[in-house]
Design a protein around this motif. Structure first.
Motif, PDB file in Angstrom:
ATOM      1  N   LYS A   3     -22.770 -23.814   7.883  1.00 48.61           N
ATOM      2  CA  LYS A   3     -22.183 -23.324   9.116  1.00 48.61           C
ATOM      3  C   LYS A   3     -23.105 -23.585  10.313  1.00 48.61           C
ATOM      4  N   SER A  24     -21.554 -17.765   9.087  1.00 50.24           N
ATOM      5  CA  SER A  24     -21.302 -17.366   7.697  1.00 50.24           C
ATOM      6  C   SER A  24     -21.256 -15.852   7.582  1.00 50.24           C
ATOM      7  N   GLU A  28     -18.156 -15.039   2.529  1.00 48.46           N
ATOM      8  CA  GLU A  28     -18.330 -16.469   2.241  1.00 48.46           C
ATOM      9  C   GLU A  28     -19.575 -16.725   1.398  1.00 48.46           C
ATOM     10  N   ASN A  29     -20.646 -15.969   1.664  1.00 49.81           N
ATOM     11  CA  ASN A  29     -21.861 -16.122   0.871  1.00 49.81           C
ATOM     12  C   ASN A  29     -21.609 -15.738  -0.583  1.00 49.81           C
ATOM     13  N   THR A  31     -18.699 -15.936  -2.088  1.00 47.70           N
ATOM     14  CA  THR A  31     -17.866 -16.998  -2.637  1.00 47.70           C
ATOM     15  C   THR A  31     -18.704 -18.215  -3.020  1.00 47.70           C
ATOM     16  N   ASP A  32     -19.630 -18.599  -2.153  1.00 51.20           N
ATOM     17  CA  ASP A  32     -20.509 -19.739  -2.450  1.00 51.20           C
ATOM     18  C   ASP A  32     -21.325 -19.480  -3.708  1.00 51.20           C
ATOM     19  N   PHE A  35     -19.043 -19.870  -6.730  1.00 52.72           N
ATOM     20  CA  PHE A  35     -18.802 -21.294  -6.991  1.00 52.72           C
ATOM     21  C   PHE A  35     -20.021 -21.925  -7.668  1.00 52.72           C
ATOM     22  N   GLY A  36     -21.209 -21.570  -7.180  1.00 53.79           N
ATOM     23  CA  GLY A  36     -22.427 -22.079  -7.799  1.00 53.79           C
ATOM     24  C   GLY A  36     -22.562 -21.613  -9.239  1.00 53.79           C
ATOM     25  N   TRP A  76     -13.618 -25.691  -3.380  1.00 55.42           N
ATOM     26  CA  TRP A  76     -14.593 -25.108  -2.448  1.00 55.42           C
ATOM     27  C   TRP A  76     -14.356 -25.625  -1.038  1.00 55.42           C
ATOM     28  N   ASN A  77     -14.084 -26.911  -0.914  1.00 56.94           N
ATOM     29  CA  ASN A  77     -13.862 -27.491   0.410  1.00 56.94           C
ATOM     30  C   ASN A  77     -12.625 -26.898   1.083  1.00 56.94           C
ATOM     31  N   ASN A  80     -13.645 -23.382   2.100  1.00 54.64           N
ATOM     32  CA  ASN A  80     -14.559 -23.430   3.232  1.00 54.64           C
ATOM     33  C   ASN A  80     -13.823 -23.774   4.523  1.00 54.64           C
TER      34      ASN A  80
END
Length: 256
Positions: A3, A24, A28-29, A31-32, A35-36, A76-77, A80
């Motif tokens: 971001k 951010s 969102e953090n 969610t990231d 995903f990781g 993810w994209n 985002n």
């Protein structure tokens, strides 16, 4: 980090959509991080090779791993892009986001199993056609034969795969629909409203394709699993067609 990069680069997309989520948030953090974690599960789900032959054999699943990562990064994209465009933090968005993440984590193992099996099978066939007769390939073929699925199992795995994609794309659809309903609060311009509607159309296409794929195996059984899988080849065709229509319509509406 991403971001901050966008913030330094631009506050408006190439299509003229003003970014409202350049900063951010904790949502969102989270969610990231999930995903990781999901990508990590794809890696640690594989058994660590104990011999060099097993290491060679593990390389045959590389194609399946690539497809898994590509699919997760695509999701993810999309996720985002939503927060970058709208920056929403309302209760409906949070609820839909949590449901999205729940399905994502539950979906990892069916995704890993299906793509590993298909990717390994494809790569093994290619290597056999090239004359490969290595011990590693023989080990891979033995594992594939042990993991061979019958018609009922193919039907089940294709439905599981389809349901996972269906719900994640459906939740993204609902998130964009919620954003459209808040167009006044978000001060969306007529161009931004149009773009949002095209986002909804694209996710509707994706949801529709998952339904078609599942209906094929539901109606015709596991023997039609290959046709069910080929249904997903409609994704690039329909999305590219939709994007072409979208761009022409946008030019006619908003450009002189």
């Amino acid at each position: 980090m991403a971001k901050k990069f966008f913030a330094k680069r631009t506050e408006v997309s190439n299509e003229g959509f003003r970014y409202r989520g350049l900063t951010s948030t904790r949502l969102e953090n989270l969610t990231d991080a999930i995903f990781g974690f999901a990508i990590t599960l794809l890696v640690i789900a594989s058994q660590v090779p104990k011999t060099y032959v097993e290491l060679q054999a593990s390389m045959y699943s590389f194609i399946g791993f690539i497809f898994c990562i590509m699919l997760l990064l695509g999701l993810w994209n999309n996720h985002n892009s939503f927060f970058l465009h709208y920056g929403l933090q309302d209760k409906i968005t949070k609820t839909l986001n949590f449901l999205f993440l729940f399905v994502l984590l539950f979906y990892v193992y069916p995704l890993k199993y299906l793509f590993s099996y298909l990717g390994t099978s494809i790569y093994a066939r290619i290597m056999l056609s090239l004359g490969d007769n290595s011990e590693a390939l023989r080990l891979v073929i033995e594992d594939l034969q042990g993991a061979s699925m019958d018609s009922t199992q193919w039907k089940d795995i294709m439905i599981r795969f389809g349901l996972g994609l269906f719900f994640m794309y459906f939740f993204l659809f609902l998130m964009h629909l919620n954003a459209l309903k808040r167009k006044v609060a978000l001060a969306l311009s007529s161009r931004e409203v149009f773009i949002t509607k095209t986002f909804l159309q694209a996710f509707a296409i994706l949801v529709g394709i998952t339904i078609v794929s599942m209906l094929i195996v539901i109606l015709f059984g596991g023997k039609s699993a290959a046709i069910s899988g080929f249904a997903y080849l409609l994704v690039p065709v329909l999305l590219l067609t939709h994007r072409s229509y979208r761009n022409k319509k946008m030019r006619s509406l908003f450009e002189d």
